[in-house]
Design a protein around this motif. Structure first.
Motif, PDB file in Angstrom:
ATOM      1  N   VAL A 182      -5.577 -32.276  20.716  1.00 35.96           N
ATOM      2  CA  VAL A 182      -6.957 -32.611  20.334  1.00 35.96           C
ATOM      3  C   VAL A 182      -7.441 -33.712  21.270  1.00 35.96           C
ATOM      4  O   VAL A 182      -6.746 -34.723  21.446  1.00 35.96           O
ATOM      5  CB  VAL A 182      -7.040 -33.099  18.870  1.00 35.96           C
ATOM      6  CG1 VAL A 182      -8.471 -33.475  18.509  1.00 35.96           C
ATOM      7  CG2 VAL A 182      -6.494 -32.044  17.916  1.00 35.96           C
ATOM      8  N   GLY A 183      -8.623 -33.520  21.880  1.00 35.22           N
ATOM      9  CA  GLY A 183      -9.085 -34.578  22.768  1.00 35.22           C
ATOM     10  C   GLY A 183     -10.448 -34.324  23.352  1.00 35.22           C
ATOM     11  O   GLY A 183     -11.046 -33.257  23.174  1.00 35.22           O
ATOM     12  N   TYR A 184     -10.949 -35.337  24.063  1.00 36.08           N
ATOM     13  CA  TYR A 184     -12.209 -35.203  24.777  1.00 36.08           C
ATOM     14  C   TYR A 184     -12.115 -34.039  25.758  1.00 36.08           C
ATOM     15  O   TYR A 184     -11.090 -33.828  26.413  1.00 36.08           O
ATOM     16  CB  TYR A 184     -12.542 -36.478  25.532  1.00 36.08           C
ATOM     17  CG  TYR A 184     -12.737 -37.700  24.671  1.00 36.08           C
ATOM     18  CD1 TYR A 184     -13.265 -37.600  23.390  1.00 36.08           C
ATOM     19  CD2 TYR A 184     -12.400 -38.962  25.140  1.00 36.08           C
ATOM     20  CE1 TYR A 184     -13.455 -38.724  22.613  1.00 36.08           C
ATOM     21  CE2 TYR A 184     -12.589 -40.100  24.362  1.00 36.08           C
ATOM     22  CZ  TYR A 184     -13.114 -39.971  23.101  1.00 36.08           C
ATOM     23  OH  TYR A 184     -13.304 -41.085  22.321  1.00 36.08           O
ATOM     24  N   ALA A 185     -13.217 -33.301  25.892  1.00 31.13           N
ATOM     25  CA  ALA A 185     -13.197 -32.078  26.699  1.00 31.13           C
ATOM     26  C   ALA A 185     -12.778 -32.343  28.143  1.00 31.13           C
ATOM     27  O   ALA A 185     -11.995 -31.582  28.730  1.00 31.13           O
ATOM     28  CB  ALA A 185     -14.570 -31.414  26.654  1.00 31.13           C
ATOM     29  N   SER A 186     -13.275 -33.417  28.731  1.00 31.60           N
ATOM     30  CA  SER A 186     -12.954 -33.688  30.132  1.00 31.60           C
ATOM     31  C   SER A 186     -11.476 -34.018  30.309  1.00 31.60           C
ATOM     32  O   SER A 186     -10.861 -33.647  31.317  1.00 31.60           O
ATOM     33  CB  SER A 186     -13.825 -34.832  30.662  1.00 31.60           C
ATOM     34  OG  SER A 186     -13.612 -36.014  29.921  1.00 31.60           O
TER      35      SER A 186
END
Length: 460
Positions: A221-225
């Motif tokens: 799970v994480g920021y798209a970039s």
């Protein structure tokens, strides 16, 4: 006063108790969704009229008990500037005052205390977002319970159909401090058997890869970039994990990232959409046909530049959002500058709900420096967004650091945020960064759209 750990434990327990209801609501028909929205809208407006001086005047023309969804256009939109100007008059708890909440956040940010809950029942967060305008928002207990379930209920429903095998380990890449809502929200698992490792978004990619290799998560799970960067690390052979599910948030997800995940691990990415103001508001299901809007907890109106409704499958200039959960900070037709395309056609993931089929707004950019150093915008946001004297900012990358243009108020001393930025950048891999903060009265905006780009990387 209960400890943070005890409040957090109780809160997660309430989140998990609500999960069966949140999952079951995905099966509602469109009529059920709209009936529920109507009922909740009446309750929200009635409570706001009675307990919020700001809304008592703003919503005085409405009769809450007979309110219909079609009456929403009679309500003027409210903006982040409205929230910050009238904060004390908007909140419905007379114990709450903006200065007190800012002091609480300042203490957290400075490490003076670790009491992440305010008055034992509210979560406060300050954000500059991609707009660069600082806002201070509150989630009450109910808002967090609903938002955490929106985040992961698609995952839970899929696990019920196809139970996971092997160790259950989720790696979450988010803000490093609870001052930002991502740190509170995304590590909250609906599955009590699932272990979580949290990594700061400011962690250098090399270190992040090593920690992920040691942890071996089955979910990411994480920021798209950052997820896109990790996909590249996997394709290059440095990241050696085998995730079975990936959820991205906080930034637009590029098609290239989906393709890289398919090449690296044979799985697509589940995207999501939300903000600190409203929580996570849409999540992608197993059809990968768009992110299902949490319309059991929100009303989302796609509109043009003049706040007029736009048709389905048409690019909206922005959206107006009405929260249907939580009572402490009523947001009724709140302006969010995200440019979305909504589709109310057949939704295989949730028959009664519309989907976001394209998200164009809120696109942050990495800053890339010599020596293969990459800095995520969160490193800057974590400092600038929490400074009480900075109301808006723009970060312009330079060869050896950044030039910050800031609209400030009060007695602002740039020395402290400059030092904090240099330290944060050093921890993220950029040693000896050259940082300047210039106080200005106006920030440069796009000449055609009048939108502010908060992070401006060097050309090329």
């Amino acid at each position: 006063m209960d400890s943070f750990a005890e409040l957090r434990r109780r809160h997660i327990a309430d989140v998990q108790r609500f999960t069966p209801t949140a999952v079951a609501q995905l099966d509602w028909t469109r009529d059920q969704v709209r009936a529920h929205q109507t009922q909740r809208l009446r309750q929200v407006v009635a409570h706001a009229q009675q307990h919020s001086p700001f809304h008592a005047e703003r919503l005085a023309h409405l009769e809450a008990t007979g309110l219909e969804l079609d009456d929403l256009p009679t309500i003027p939109p409210m903006t982040k500037a409205d929230v910050m100007t009238h904060w004390d008059q908007i909140v419905t708890d007379p114990q709450l005052h903006l200065e007190g909440v800012i002091d609480h956040l300042d203490g957290l940010h400075a490490g003076e205390h670790q009491d992440y809950y305010y008055l034992d029942k509210y979560y406060a967060a300050a954000t500059g977002g991609t707009s660069g305008q600082r806002g201070v928002f509150l989630w009450d207990w109910e808002t967090f319970v609903a938002t955490a379930n929106v985040t992961y209920r698609m995952e839970v429903r899929d696990d019920q159909l196809r139970p996971p095998t092997g160790p259950r380990r989720t790696a979450v890449i988010c803000a490093g401090s609870f001052v930002h809502a991502s740190r509170l929200l995304f590590p909250t698992m609906l599955d009590p058997q699932r272990d979580v490792m949290v990594l700061s978004a400011g962690t250098p990619i090399r270190d992040m890869v090593q920690q992920l290799n040691d942890y071996q998560p089955d979910r990411l799970v994480g920021y798209a970039s950052i997820v896109e960067e990790l996909c590249a690390e996997a394709l290059d052979g440095r990241l050696k994990i085998s995730p079975q599910r990936i959820l991205t948030n906080s930034e637009p997800l590029l098609p290239e990232a989906r393709q890289m995940a398919l090449e690296a691990w044979g799985i697509n990415i589940h995207n999501s959409w939300g903000s600190v103001e409203i929580g996570l508001a849409a999540a992608e299901g197993e059809s990968f046909s768009g992110s299902t809007l949490a319309e059991d907890f929100l009303i989302v109106e796609p509109v043009d530049a003049d706040h007029r409704p736009v048709a389905d499958n048409t690019q909206a200039d922005h959206v107006l959002v009405t929260k249907l959960v939580g009572t402490v900070m009523p947001l009724v037709r709140y302006v969010m500058t995200d440019t979305l395309i909504l589709d109310d056609g057949p939704n295989p993931d949730a028959p009664g709900y519309r989907r976001i089929v394209d998200i164009q707004g809120r696109s942050d950019a990495w800053f890339k420096y010599a020596g293969a150093v990459k800095i995520h915008p969160m490193v800057f946001r974590s400092v600038l967004g929490q400074d009480r004297h900075i109301s808006e900012y723009q970060v312009q990358q330079t060869e050896r650091g950044a030039r910050v243009l800031a609209i400030t108020h009060g007695e602002f001393d740039p020395a402290a945020p400059v030092a904090a930025l240099q330290q944060a950048l050093a921890e993220a891999g950029l040693q000896g960064a050259e940082i300047s903060i210039e106080c200005v009265t106006q920030l440069p905006r796009h000449p055609e759209t009048n939108k502010l780009k908060c992070f401006v990387p060097l050309p090329g």
